[in-house]
Design an enzyme around this catalytic site. Sequence first.
Site, PDB file in Angstrom:
ATOM      1  N   HIS A   1      25.936 -25.647  -7.699  1.00  9.78           N
ATOM      2  CA  HIS A   1      27.057 -25.467  -6.769  1.00  9.78           C
ATOM      3  C   HIS A   1      27.700 -24.077  -6.841  1.00  9.78           C
ATOM      4  O   HIS A   1      28.171 -23.539  -5.842  1.00  9.78           O
ATOM      5  CB  HIS A   1      28.110 -26.551  -7.058  1.00  9.78           C
ATOM      6  CG  HIS A   1      29.007 -26.866  -5.908  1.00  9.78           C
ATOM      7  ND1 HIS A   1      29.525 -28.112  -5.692  1.00  9.78           N
ATOM      8  CD2 HIS A   1      29.482 -26.109  -4.909  1.00  9.78           C
ATOM      9  CE1 HIS A   1      30.280 -28.105  -4.611  1.00  9.78           C
ATOM     10  NE2 HIS A   1      30.268 -26.893  -4.116  1.00  9.78           N
TER      11      HIS A   1
ATOM     12  N   LYS B   1      25.050 -31.695  -5.316  1.00  7.66           N
ATOM     13  CA  LYS B   1      25.182 -30.424  -6.049  1.00  7.66           C
ATOM     14  C   LYS B   1      25.679 -30.654  -7.459  1.00  7.66           C
ATOM     15  O   LYS B   1      26.497 -31.541  -7.718  1.00  7.66           O
ATOM     16  CB  LYS B   1      26.154 -29.491  -5.311  1.00  7.66           C
ATOM     17  CG  LYS B   1      25.846 -29.354  -3.836  1.00  7.66           C
ATOM     18  CD  LYS B   1      26.684 -28.315  -3.131  1.00  7.66           C
ATOM     19  CE  LYS B   1      26.521 -28.429  -1.621  1.00  7.66           C
ATOM     20  NZ  LYS B   1      27.383 -29.447  -1.011  1.00  7.66           N
TER      21      LYS B   1
ATOM     22  N   ASP C   1      24.965 -33.806   3.268  1.00  9.33           N
ATOM     23  CA  ASP C   1      25.276 -32.824   2.230  1.00  9.33           C
ATOM     24  C   ASP C   1      26.546 -33.228   1.492  1.00  9.33           C
ATOM     25  O   ASP C   1      27.640 -33.183   2.042  1.00  9.33           O
ATOM     26  CB  ASP C   1      25.475 -31.446   2.867  1.00  9.33           C
ATOM     27  CG  ASP C   1      25.718 -30.361   1.826  1.00  9.33           C
ATOM     28  OD1 ASP C   1      24.742 -29.721   1.406  1.00  9.33           O
ATOM     29  OD2 ASP C   1      26.888 -30.157   1.433  1.00  9.33           O
TER      30      ASP C   1
ATOM     31  N   TYR D   1      32.715 -33.308  -4.778  1.00  9.69           N
ATOM     32  CA  TYR D   1      33.431 -33.849  -3.602  1.00  9.69           C
ATOM     33  C   TYR D   1      33.987 -35.248  -3.871  1.00  9.69           C
ATOM     34  O   TYR D   1      34.745 -35.781  -3.072  1.00  9.69           O
ATOM     35  CB  TYR D   1      32.524 -33.920  -2.358  1.00  9.69           C
ATOM     36  CG  TYR D   1      31.948 -32.600  -1.891  1.00  9.69           C
ATOM     37  CD1 TYR D   1      32.376 -31.386  -2.414  1.00  9.69           C
ATOM     38  CD2 TYR D   1      30.957 -32.566  -0.909  1.00  9.69           C
ATOM     39  CE1 TYR D   1      31.834 -30.190  -1.989  1.00  9.69           C
ATOM     40  CE2 TYR D   1      30.418 -31.370  -0.473  1.00  9.69           C
ATOM     41  CZ  TYR D   1      30.847 -30.186  -1.017  1.00  9.69           C
ATOM     42  OH  TYR D   1      30.300 -29.005  -0.582  1.00  9.69           O
TER      43      TYR D   1
HETATM   44  N1  LIG Z   1      28.440 -25.075  -1.301  1.00  9.83           N
HETATM   45  C1  LIG Z   1      29.742 -24.915  -1.140  1.00  9.83           C
HETATM   46  O1  LIG Z   1      30.424 -24.309  -1.995  1.00  9.83           O
HETATM   47  C2  LIG Z   1      30.391 -25.465   0.086  1.00  9.83           C
HETATM   48  C3  LIG Z   1      31.706 -25.070   0.405  1.00  9.83           C
HETATM   49  C4  LIG Z   1      32.276 -25.623   1.556  1.00  9.83           C
HETATM   50  C5  LIG Z   1      31.555 -26.501   2.346  1.00  9.83           C
HETATM   51  N2  LIG Z   1      30.278 -26.881   2.005  1.00  9.83           N
HETATM   52  C6  LIG Z   1      29.479 -27.816   2.829  1.00  9.83           C
HETATM   53  O2  LIG Z   1      29.482 -27.374   4.181  1.00  9.83           O
HETATM   54  C7  LIG Z   1      29.995 -28.398   5.033  1.00  9.83           C
HETATM   55  C8  LIG Z   1      30.694 -27.788   6.246  1.00  9.83           C
HETATM   56  O3  LIG Z   1      31.752 -26.937   5.868  1.00  9.83           O
HETATM   57  P1  LIG Z   1      33.298 -27.353   5.916  1.00  9.83           P
HETATM   58  O4  LIG Z   1      33.401 -28.827   5.874  1.00  9.83           O
HETATM   59  O5  LIG Z   1      33.983 -26.578   4.876  1.00  9.83           O
HETATM   60  O6  LIG Z   1      33.852 -26.829   7.295  1.00  9.83           O
HETATM   61  P2  LIG Z   1      33.364 -26.657   8.826  1.00  9.83           P
HETATM   62  O7  LIG Z   1      32.206 -27.537   9.125  1.00  9.83           O
HETATM   63  O8  LIG Z   1      33.298 -25.195   9.079  1.00  9.83           O
HETATM   64  O9  LIG Z   1      34.648 -27.158   9.609  1.00  9.83           O
HETATM   65  C9  LIG Z   1      35.112 -28.459   9.558  1.00  9.83           C
HETATM   66  C10 LIG Z   1      36.413 -28.495  10.384  1.00  9.83           C
HETATM   67  O10 LIG Z   1      36.104 -28.361  11.782  1.00  9.83           O
HETATM   68  C11 LIG Z   1      36.618 -29.461  12.502  1.00  9.83           C
HETATM   69  N3  LIG Z   1      35.616 -29.764  13.550  1.00  9.83           N
HETATM   70  C12 LIG Z   1      34.380 -30.293  13.383  1.00  9.83           C
HETATM   71  N4  LIG Z   1      33.730 -30.374  14.557  1.00  9.83           N
HETATM   72  C13 LIG Z   1      34.584 -29.892  15.498  1.00  9.83           C
HETATM   73  C14 LIG Z   1      34.481 -29.746  16.902  1.00  9.83           C
HETATM   74  N5  LIG Z   1      33.369 -30.074  17.564  1.00  9.83           N
HETATM   75  N6  LIG Z   1      35.561 -29.227  17.571  1.00  9.83           N
HETATM   76  C15 LIG Z   1      36.691 -28.871  16.900  1.00  9.83           C
HETATM   77  N7  LIG Z   1      36.841 -29.007  15.565  1.00  9.83           N
HETATM   78  C16 LIG Z   1      35.787 -29.514  14.868  1.00  9.83           C
HETATM   79  C17 LIG Z   1      36.782 -30.576  11.494  1.00  9.83           C
HETATM   80  O11 LIG Z   1      37.843 -31.439  11.834  1.00  9.83           O
HETATM   81  P3  LIG Z   1      37.646 -33.042  11.998  1.00  9.83           P
HETATM   82  O12 LIG Z   1      36.986 -33.543  10.746  1.00  9.83           O
HETATM   83  O13 LIG Z   1      39.038 -33.531  12.182  1.00  9.83           O
HETATM   84  O14 LIG Z   1      36.786 -33.216  13.209  1.00  9.83           O
HETATM   85  C18 LIG Z   1      37.145 -29.788  10.223  1.00  9.83           C
HETATM   86  O15 LIG Z   1      38.523 -29.483  10.228  1.00  9.83           O
HETATM   87  C19 LIG Z   1      30.903 -29.197   4.095  1.00  9.83           C
HETATM   88  O16 LIG Z   1      31.281 -30.453   4.598  1.00  9.83           O
HETATM   89  C20 LIG Z   1      30.065 -29.238   2.835  1.00  9.83           C
HETATM   90  O17 LIG Z   1      29.057 -30.217   2.948  1.00  9.83           O
HETATM   91  C21 LIG Z   1      29.700 -26.368   0.886  1.00  9.83           C
END
Ligand SMILES: NC(=O)c1ccc[n+]([C@@H]2O[C@H](COP(=O)([O-])OP(=O)(O)OC[C@H]3O[C@@H](n4cnc5c(N)ncnc54)[C@H](OP(=O)(O)O)[C@@H]3O)[C@@H](O)[C@H]2O)c1
Length: 283
Positions: free
Chosen positions: A107, A73, A43, A48
């Site tokens: 998006h 997106k 994704d 990004y």
């Molecule tokens: N459509 C939208 O508007 C939108 C908005 C936000 C996100 N997204 C999508 O959703 C995806 C996921 O959301 P997100 O990246 O915002 O946040 P998330 O997946 O909720 O959290 C990522 C955070 O958690 C940590 N983490 C990951 N696995 C872990 C584990 N097993 N134990 C402890 N910490 C852990 C990561 O650190 P490390 O990397 O240091 O491990 C990072 O700081 C994004 O990458 C993106 O593709 C879409």
Amino acid sequence: MQTVTLNNGVEMPILGFGVYQIPPEQTEQAVTEALAVGYRLLDTAAAYMNEEAVGRAIKKSGIPREELFVTTKLWVQDAPSEENTKRAFEKSMAKLGLDHLDLYLMHQPYGDVYGQWRAMQDLHREGRVRAIGVANFHTDRLVDLILNNEVTPAVNQIETHPFFQRTADQEVMREHRVQIQSWGGFAEGKNNLFTDPVLSDIAEEHGKSVAQVVLRWLIQREVVTIPKSVRPERMAENFDVFDFELTDDQMARIATLDTGSSLFFDHRDPAMVRRLGKVRLND
Ligand SMILES: NC(=O)c1ccc[n+]([C@@H]2O[C@H](COP(=O)([O-])OP(=O)(O)OC[C@H]3O[C@@H](n4cnc5c(N)ncnc54)[C@H](OP(=O)(O)O)[C@@H]3O)[C@@H](O)[C@H]2O)c1
């Protein structure tokens, strides 16, 4: 890999890998490691700024295209947005090095949403995209889009995690056959998610981590999830969630954590409408 079937019959993995906030110079390596762990859903987004790196990792992996499910997106486009949308799509495809996409998401619910959707419908009809959907749509906007267009979005990707569970939104989406996809499944660690007492207790009951419990909880709710990590050991941990099941009681305990509101921002906040409605990508 467990899949969900989208409203047009396309199969989508229920667990994937998100690359938001991975700097472009780190993304190729991260995606290469994620693919090695076994992730097949990737994704990304034009916004990004790492589509090229994702594309390089895909190419280098040698994994057959049909085994991958790639999402990108469309950023906010104004009129003449049909033309602009198609141009933005081709730009993303060139960066990714792909000739077709699995899922193209609008998006944000800003700009000329209807013009953007018409162009996305065309791309879908022309076979350039296997499925089209939206992100960050509240259900009123989503249903409005559905009622006034030909193609119903296959997916709505929205903030969904233990502190903002979106169960009522999911119900409406289910009625319209729109698949819910979680972004920020770990709430990016906000609210001390990884040490939350309720989640920690459940994790201990299964000999699993809090991260695994959260992903399992999303999967059992049939929410597609795309955790982000730059650490291979966490990528593997986050992928290892298919050998245990949360009980009804554990699901109910997690349900008590819902605050019913965003931990990030409200897409309806006028300041956010003004800010995001204006942000343009300049590449
Ligand atoms: N459509 C939208 O508007 C939108 C908005 C936000 C996100 N997204 C999508 O959703 C995806 C996921 O959301 P997100 O990246 O915002 O946040 P998330 O997946 O909720 O959290 C990522 C955070 O958690 C940590 N983490 C990951 N696995 C872990 C584990 N097993 N134990 C402890 N910490 C852990 C990561 O650190 P490390 O990397 O240091 O491990 C990072 O700081 C994004 O990458 C993106 O593709 C879409």
